[in-house]
Write a protein that holds these residues in place. Sequence first.
Motif, PDB file in Angstrom:
ATOM      1  N   LEU A 186       0.812  -1.230  -0.155  1.00 35.74           N
ATOM      2  CA  LEU A 186      -0.084  -0.121   0.237  1.00 35.74           C
ATOM      3  C   LEU A 186       0.715   1.057  -0.136  1.00 35.74           C
ATOM      4  N   MET A 187       2.248   1.409   0.358  1.00 34.73           N
ATOM      5  CA  MET A 187       2.621   2.382   1.333  1.00 34.73           C
ATOM      6  C   MET A 187       3.528   2.883  -0.522  1.00 34.73           C
ATOM      7  N   GLU A 188       4.080   1.990  -0.780  1.00 33.79           N
ATOM      8  CA  GLU A 188       4.415   1.855  -2.335  1.00 33.79           C
ATOM      9  C   GLU A 188       3.723   2.128  -3.611  1.00 33.79           C
ATOM     10  N   ARG A 208       7.083   8.574   3.075  1.00 29.05           N
ATOM     11  CA  ARG A 208       8.709   7.682   2.402  1.00 29.05           C
ATOM     12  C   ARG A 208       8.822   7.412   4.109  1.00 29.05           C
ATOM     13  N   THR A 209       8.942   8.547   4.906  1.00 32.35           N
ATOM     14  CA  THR A 209       9.230   8.041   6.452  1.00 32.35           C
ATOM     15  C   THR A 209       8.946   6.892   6.705  1.00 32.35           C
ATOM     16  N   LEU A 210       7.322   7.024   6.483  1.00 27.12           N
ATOM     17  CA  LEU A 210       6.417   5.961   7.477  1.00 27.12           C
ATOM     18  C   LEU A 210       7.203   4.656   6.716  1.00 27.12           C
ATOM     19  N   ASP A 228      10.146  -0.805   6.931  1.00 30.46           N
ATOM     20  CA  ASP A 228      10.599  -1.846   6.141  1.00 30.46           C
ATOM     21  C   ASP A 228      11.708  -1.892   7.457  1.00 30.46           C
ATOM     22  N   ALA A 229      11.793  -0.968   7.938  1.00 29.16           N
ATOM     23  CA  ALA A 229      12.981  -1.165   9.435  1.00 29.16           C
ATOM     24  C   ALA A 229      12.428  -2.183   9.955  1.00 29.16           C
TER      25      ALA A 229
END
Length: 126
Positions: free
Chosen positions: A31-33, A115-117, A122-123
């Motif tokens: 979703l973020m991508e 992008r920060t989220l 991802d981390a």
Amino acid sequence: MNAMAALRQYQNVNTQSAVHDASPHRLIQMLMEGGLSRIAQARGSMEREEFAQKGMLIAKTVAIIGGLREALNFEVGGELAHNYANLYDYMSRRLGEANRSNDVEILDEVSGLLRTLKEGWDAVAQ
């Protein structure tokens, strides 16, 4: 069927397969991508003065952000989930402003937030 239609069909099947096989964590990443991709496409449409396309892409981004908001678990996430919900609401409002004012800087702001989220999300997977 022409080559472009075949390619779109292949991509659609490939995407459906990826969604079907994805973990809940991966679905959020997807979703973020998708949101980041739509913002970048909307920015390009805005710069080319393709306003109908820009509006459609921003609407898709708002829907994606809505999906991210719906995925929040307020019982488990508590205050953090509420903070994310507020941020998602802010991002959606800013996208509406970007659409109305054709302001690429607002798109860049929202893209940076998302992008920060995503980097944080991802981390977590690692």
